[in-house]
Design a protein around this motif. Sequence first.
Motif, short mmCIF file in Angstrom:
data_model
loop_
_atom_site.label_atom_id
_atom_site.label_comp_id
_atom_site.label_asym_id
_atom_site.label_seq_id
_atom_site.Cartn_x
_atom_site.Cartn_y
_atom_site.Cartn_z
N ILE A 9 0.83 -1.20 0.00
CA ILE A 9 0.00 0.00 0.00
C ILE A 9 0.87 1.25 0.00
N ALA A 10 1.92 1.25 0.83
CA ALA A 10 2.81 2.41 0.91
C ALA A 10 3.53 2.65 -0.41
N LEU A 11 3.96 1.58 -1.06
CA LEU A 11 4.64 1.71 -2.35
C LEU A 11 3.72 2.32 -3.40
N GLU A 12 2.50 1.83 -3.45
CA GLU A 12 1.55 2.35 -4.42
C GLU A 12 1.27 3.82 -4.17
N ALA A 13 1.14 4.20 -2.89
CA ALA A 13 0.88 5.60 -2.55
C ALA A 13 2.06 6.49 -2.96
N LEU A 14 3.28 6.02 -2.73
CA LEU A 14 4.46 6.80 -3.11
C LEU A 14 4.57 6.98 -4.62
N LYS A 15 4.27 5.93 -5.36
CA LYS A 15 4.33 6.03 -6.81
C LYS A 15 3.30 7.03 -7.33
N ASN A 16 2.11 7.01 -6.73
CA ASN A 16 1.09 7.98 -7.12
C ASN A 16 1.51 9.40 -6.75
N LEU A 17 2.14 9.53 -5.58
CA LEU A 17 2.61 10.85 -5.14
C LEU A 17 3.69 11.38 -6.08
N ALA A 18 4.59 10.50 -6.50
CA ALA A 18 5.65 10.92 -7.42
C ALA A 18 5.07 11.41 -8.74
N ALA A 19 4.07 10.68 -9.25
CA ALA A 19 3.44 11.08 -10.50
C ALA A 19 2.74 12.43 -10.35
N LYS A 20 2.07 12.62 -9.21
CA LYS A 20 1.38 13.89 -8.97
C LYS A 20 2.38 15.03 -8.82
N ALA A 21 3.50 14.74 -8.13
CA ALA A 21 4.52 15.77 -7.93
C ALA A 21 5.13 16.21 -9.26
N LEU B 240 4.60 20.09 -10.11
CA LEU B 240 5.83 20.88 -10.01
C LEU B 240 6.42 21.21 -11.38
N ASN B 241 5.66 20.93 -12.40
CA ASN B 241 6.17 21.12 -13.76
C ASN B 241 6.52 22.58 -14.05
N THR B 242 5.82 23.50 -13.39
CA THR B 242 6.06 24.93 -13.65
C THR B 242 7.07 25.54 -12.70
N SER C 15 13.55 18.82 -8.59
CA SER C 15 14.52 17.75 -8.40
C SER C 15 14.64 17.37 -6.94
N THR C 16 14.61 18.36 -6.05
CA THR C 16 14.74 18.08 -4.62
C THR C 16 13.56 17.26 -4.10
N VAL C 17 12.35 17.70 -4.44
CA VAL C 17 11.15 17.00 -3.97
C VAL C 17 11.09 15.59 -4.53
N LEU C 18 11.26 15.49 -5.84
CA LEU C 18 11.19 14.17 -6.47
C LEU C 18 12.31 13.26 -6.01
N HIS D 47 13.64 13.06 -3.03
CA HIS D 47 13.27 12.46 -1.75
C HIS D 47 12.24 11.35 -1.95
N ILE D 48 11.25 11.62 -2.78
CA ILE D 48 10.20 10.61 -3.03
C ILE D 48 10.80 9.37 -3.68
N GLU D 49 11.64 9.58 -4.67
CA GLU D 49 12.20 8.45 -5.41
C GLU D 49 13.16 7.62 -4.56
N LYS D 50 13.90 8.29 -3.67
CA LYS D 50 14.79 7.54 -2.78
C LYS D 50 13.99 6.66 -1.82
N LEU D 51 12.91 7.23 -1.29
CA LEU D 51 12.07 6.46 -0.37
C LEU D 51 11.38 5.32 -1.12
N THR D 52 10.93 5.60 -2.35
CA THR D 52 10.30 4.55 -3.16
C THR D 52 11.28 3.42 -3.43
N ALA D 53 12.51 3.77 -3.77
CA ALA D 53 13.52 2.76 -4.06
C ALA D 53 13.81 1.91 -2.82
N LEU D 54 13.84 2.57 -1.65
CA LEU D 54 14.10 1.86 -0.41
C LEU D 54 12.99 0.85 -0.12
#
Length: 330
Positions: free
Chosen positions: A29-41, A45-47, A54-57, A59-66
């Motif tokens: 469940i946590a993994l799925e939530a993080l992947k959704n959060l990364a996509a939303k971020a 944050l596109n603008t 890069s900083t926000v993503l 952190h999310i990607e490091k936690l997702t990888a872990l």
Amino acid sequence: MSEVTQPHPYLSPPKRKRQSGLTGVELAIALEALKNLAAKARFELNTKAEGDRSTVLSHIEKLTALLQARADGPQIYSFSGMTGDLLDDLQVRFSGILKLKDDAASTAALSDTLGNDQLWSATTLLTHLRFLENLVPRCNESATRLWINAFFYRVSTMIPNHLKMALSVEQVVPAVTVSDNSPHTVSGFIDFTAAVMDPAKLTIFLERPVLRPDDTMLFVSEAKDVTKDLQKHVPQAVSEMLACARRAKKKIVRGVVTDGREWIYLILTLRDGDGTATYVRSDKINIGGGGGFTADHPSQAGVSLISAILAHWILHSHQPLDETTDFFKS
């Protein structure tokens, strides 16, 4: 694959253990939530400036990888989080329905004479259940336990005189691998364990209720949410039976899942060699009318049928289904 080391090789005395860390279900469940959060971020944050994004993503990607690394390794599953899909992933497959035999109700009625000179006779059980129906709202787990208790008080008088029954409540099942071929573990506690043993062993068991391979035992899972269909609770019950079978070195175990009013009977068989397991289940049997009926109030036919099956299954819990003597056919 060796089992997780524990202080005692079988089931521990009743005592709830505090769980720590993420279970296999929570991790998914946590993994799925993080992947959704990364996509939303990435979208939101596109603008913004590249550095902020890069900083926000990062952190999310490091936690997702872990968490992904943990998800790819051995998982710890809890009974309460088990689902049908997870059972399939663990190679535990549903393989059929047990059907009541045509003479099941009439055969069960013959057992009403057992223990009729003791406190918990067939008549006492029916009277007690009808008393509960008009006294206690069946709105939660604690309330339904009153119905379950009564059935096992009755069943204890139906056991042959040369044996004794003991009823252990909230038995802890330490973590155990789901098979010799799997690194994944499952653990938790089981609501009731009805064990039959030689009278000489009863005193020892009552002082230290640890189940061992030479005991005969039936595992009982209590529905935690009485508003859900009882069949929704089957995966949890099967996972409890699996862990208990592994701990007690049994290849076949029988169990039930119930809310006190409806009962589903289960047989789990562990396969040698390939690490798989299969289970069969009955249809729901209601205290109101026995096989196939769903009357609102306890009837002698329904109550006697449930009691007789429980008593028979405790004695034959680790044997294949024998249609000549059982109440079910496959």
